[in-house]
Design a protein around this motif. Structure first.
Motif, PDB file in Angstrom:
ATOM      1  N   ALA A 149      -4.992   2.985  -2.130  1.00 22.42           N
ATOM      2  CA  ALA A 149      -5.748   3.617  -3.215  1.00 22.42           C
ATOM      3  C   ALA A 149      -7.213   3.186  -3.187  1.00 22.42           C
ATOM      4  O   ALA A 149      -8.112   3.993  -3.461  1.00 22.42           O
ATOM      5  CB  ALA A 149      -5.122   3.246  -4.562  1.00 22.42           C
ATOM      6  N   ARG A 150      -7.450   1.942  -2.835  1.00 25.69           N
ATOM      7  CA  ARG A 150      -8.822   1.427  -2.823  1.00 25.69           C
ATOM      8  C   ARG A 150      -9.616   1.943  -1.632  1.00 25.69           C
ATOM      9  O   ARG A 150     -10.824   2.204  -1.740  1.00 25.69           O
ATOM     10  CB  ARG A 150      -8.784  -0.102  -2.793  1.00 25.69           C
ATOM     11  N   PHE A 151      -8.926   2.091  -0.492  1.00 27.25           N
ATOM     12  CA  PHE A 151      -9.595   2.545   0.731  1.00 27.25           C
ATOM     13  C   PHE A 151      -8.918   3.819   1.227  1.00 27.25           C
ATOM     14  O   PHE A 151      -8.078   3.779   2.144  1.00 27.25           O
ATOM     15  CB  PHE A 151      -9.528   1.456   1.816  1.00 27.25           C
ATOM     16  N   GLY A 204      -7.697   7.006   3.106  1.00 33.50           N
ATOM     17  CA  GLY A 204      -7.740   7.340   4.519  1.00 33.50           C
ATOM     18  C   GLY A 204      -7.257   6.231   5.433  1.00 33.50           C
ATOM     19  O   GLY A 204      -7.057   6.451   6.638  1.00 33.50           O
ATOM     20  N   THR A 205      -7.069   5.028   4.885  1.00 34.54           N
ATOM     21  CA  THR A 205      -6.551   3.938   5.701  1.00 34.54           C
ATOM     22  C   THR A 205      -5.031   3.986   5.737  1.00 34.54           C
ATOM     23  O   THR A 205      -4.394   4.620   4.898  1.00 34.54           O
ATOM     24  CB  THR A 205      -7.003   2.576   5.154  1.00 34.54           C
ATOM     25  N   ARG A 206      -4.476   3.312   6.714  1.00 33.99           N
ATOM     26  CA  ARG A 206      -3.025   3.164   6.819  1.00 33.99           C
ATOM     27  C   ARG A 206      -2.677   1.698   6.596  1.00 33.99           C
ATOM     28  O   ARG A 206      -3.502   0.806   6.845  1.00 33.99           O
ATOM     29  CB  ARG A 206      -2.535   3.623   8.188  1.00 33.99           C
ATOM     30  N   THR A 207      -1.465   1.463   6.156  1.00 33.43           N
ATOM     31  CA  THR A 207      -1.065   0.086   5.878  1.00 33.43           C
ATOM     32  C   THR A 207       0.199  -0.280   6.632  1.00 33.43           C
ATOM     33  O   THR A 207       1.030   0.571   6.952  1.00 33.43           O
ATOM     34  CB  THR A 207      -0.828  -0.138   4.378  1.00 33.43           C
ATOM     35  N   LEU A 208       0.318  -1.559   6.907  1.00 37.21           N
ATOM     36  CA  LEU A 208       1.535  -2.157   7.421  1.00 37.21           C
ATOM     37  C   LEU A 208       1.889  -3.316   6.495  1.00 37.21           C
ATOM     38  O   LEU A 208       1.000  -3.964   5.947  1.00 37.21           O
ATOM     39  CB  LEU A 208       1.342  -2.677   8.841  1.00 37.21           C
ATOM     40  N   VAL A 209       3.167  -3.563   6.329  1.00 35.43           N
ATOM     41  CA  VAL A 209       3.607  -4.639   5.444  1.00 35.43           C
ATOM     42  C   VAL A 209       4.124  -5.801   6.274  1.00 35.43           C
ATOM     43  O   VAL A 209       4.995  -5.635   7.139  1.00 35.43           O
ATOM     44  CB  VAL A 209       4.701  -4.144   4.478  1.00 35.43           C
ATOM     45  N   GLY A 210       3.570  -6.968   6.021  1.00 34.90           N
ATOM     46  CA  GLY A 210       4.012  -8.184   6.689  1.00 34.90           C
ATOM     47  C   GLY A 210       3.389  -9.381   5.997  1.00 34.90           C
ATOM     48  O   GLY A 210       2.185  -9.384   5.732  1.00 34.90           O
ATOM     49  N   ASP A 211       4.179 -10.368   5.677  1.00 36.93           N
ATOM     50  CA  ASP A 211       3.703 -11.521   4.913  1.00 36.93           C
ATOM     51  C   ASP A 211       3.300 -12.644   5.864  1.00 36.93           C
ATOM     52  O   ASP A 211       4.141 -13.216   6.569  1.00 36.93           O
ATOM     53  CB  ASP A 211       4.808 -11.996   3.966  1.00 36.93           C
ATOM     54  N   LEU A 212       2.011 -12.976   5.879  1.00 35.65           N
ATOM     55  CA  LEU A 212       1.519 -14.028   6.761  1.00 35.65           C
ATOM     56  C   LEU A 212       2.041 -15.402   6.370  1.00 35.65           C
ATOM     57  O   LEU A 212       1.970 -16.340   7.172  1.00 35.65           O
ATOM     58  CB  LEU A 212      -0.011 -14.037   6.759  1.00 35.65           C
ATOM     59  N   ALA A 213       2.558 -15.531   5.162  1.00 33.09           N
ATOM     60  CA  ALA A 213       3.119 -16.811   4.723  1.00 33.09           C
ATOM     61  C   ALA A 213       4.434 -17.129   5.432  1.00 33.09           C
ATOM     62  O   ALA A 213       4.856 -18.289   5.466  1.00 33.09           O
ATOM     63  CB  ALA A 213       3.336 -16.810   3.208  1.00 33.09           C
ATOM     64  N   THR A 214       5.061 -16.096   5.999  1.00 29.18           N
ATOM     65  CA  THR A 214       6.323 -16.283   6.724  1.00 29.18           C
ATOM     66  C   THR A 214       6.206 -15.625   8.098  1.00 29.18           C
ATOM     67  O   THR A 214       6.772 -14.559   8.341  1.00 29.18           O
ATOM     68  CB  THR A 214       7.512 -15.679   5.949  1.00 29.18           C
TER      69      THR A 214
END
Length: 229
Positions: free
Chosen positions: A43-45, A47-57
Motif C-alpha cells: 500500500a505504501r509503495f 507497484g512493488t511486489r512483496t515476499l514474506v520471510g522473517d529475518l529473525a528466523t
C-alpha cells in the motif's frame, strides 16, 4: 527492467532506497516479516511486489521462499534490515546475542545463498548496508558490532567466491543516521534524540545507488559515509 530485492524497506535507509528506485521505474521486490507487513508495504509503495520471510528466523527462510514465486533474475540484492540491542558484555544474554547475529548476519547469508541463482543470471550486485560498528567496536556495542564485523567478513568472502560469476559485492558503512533505529539507540544510551544532528537516510541511499550505478568495469567494495560537519 532492472530488478531489486530489498530488506528493511519499511523505514529509514531501506524506505529511502525504495523511494529512489521506485521513482526511476525499477522493478522492486520487498521482503516483509509477515503477511500484514507485506500488505502495508504494497500500500505504501504501489507497484512493488512483496515476499514474506522473517529475518529473525533465518533457518525458516528456505521453506518460506520455496512456497512463493520468486523473481526470475535479480540485478541487486540489498541487505538493509538490521536490529540493535546495546549492553555490556557482562550483561548481554545469549538471547540478545542470538537475535542480533540471526538478523544481522545469518539471515543475510542465507538470503544471499537462496537468491544466488537469480543474481548470477543477471551478473547482479549484492549490497550490504553495514555500519560504522562493522569496522570498530565501542563499549556496549559488542553484540551488534560482532554481527556487523561478521557481515563484513561475509561480504569479503562472497566477493571473491562470486567474481567468476560476475556478481559484484559492496559494503556500505554508514555513521549515525536519523532513523527509528537511531531513536532506539538514543533511548538505550539515555540521550536526547535530535534527528537534525545526524545524516538523513536519503544521503545513505545516495551512496547505495552510487554503487549500483557504477559502470560494469568497476566495483565499489567498501564505502564509509559519515555525518557532515
Amino acid at each position: 527492467m532492472t530488478a531489486h530485492l530489498i530488506t528493511g524497506a519499511s523505514s529509514g535507509i531501506g524506505a529511502a532506497v525504495v523511494g529512489r528506485l521506485a521513482g526511476r521505474g525499477d522493478e522492486l521486490w520487498l521482503l516483509a516479516r509477515d503477511a500484514g507487513r507485506a500488505r502495508e508495504l504494497e500500500a505504501r509503495f504501489p507497484g512493488t511486489r512483496t515476499l514474506v520471510g522473517d529475518l529473525a528466523t533465518p533457518e525458516k527462510l528456505s521453506w518460506s521462499l520455496s512456497h512463493q514465486t520468486l523473481p526470475d533474475r535479480l540485478d541487486s540484492l540489498l541487505h538493509i534490515a538490521g536490529v540493535v540491542d546495546l549492553g555490556d558484555i557482562g550483561e548481554l544474554t545469549p538471547k540478545a546475542w542470538n537475535a542480533q547475529l540471526a538478523a544481522n548476519l545469518v539471515a543475510p547469508a542465507e538470503l544471499t545463498r537462496l537468491l544466488l541463482p537469480q543474481l548470477r543470471l543477471a551478473r547482479g550486485h549484492v549490497v550490504f548496508v553495514n555500519s560504522g560498528a562493522g569496522l570498530r567496536a565501542n563499549a556496549q556495542w559488542g553484540a551488534y558490532a560482532a554481527s556487523k564485523h561478521g557481515l563484513k567478513a561475509l561480504a569479503d568472502a562472497l566477493r571473491l567466491e562470486e567474481r567468476a560469476h560476475g556478481v559484484r559485492v559492496t559494503s556500505v558503512y554508514p555513521g549515525r543516521t536519523a532513523t527509528p533505529m537511531q531513536a532506539k539507540v538514543h533511548r538505550q544510551e539515555g540521550k536526547e534524540y535530535e534527528p537534525a544532528q545526524w545524516m538523513a537516510p536519503e544521503s545513505v541511499a545516495t551512496t547505495v545507488l552510487t554503487a549500483l550505478d557504477l559502470p560494469r568495469d568497476a566495483e565499489i567494495t567498501d564505502l564509509s559515509v559519515r555525518p557532515g560537519p
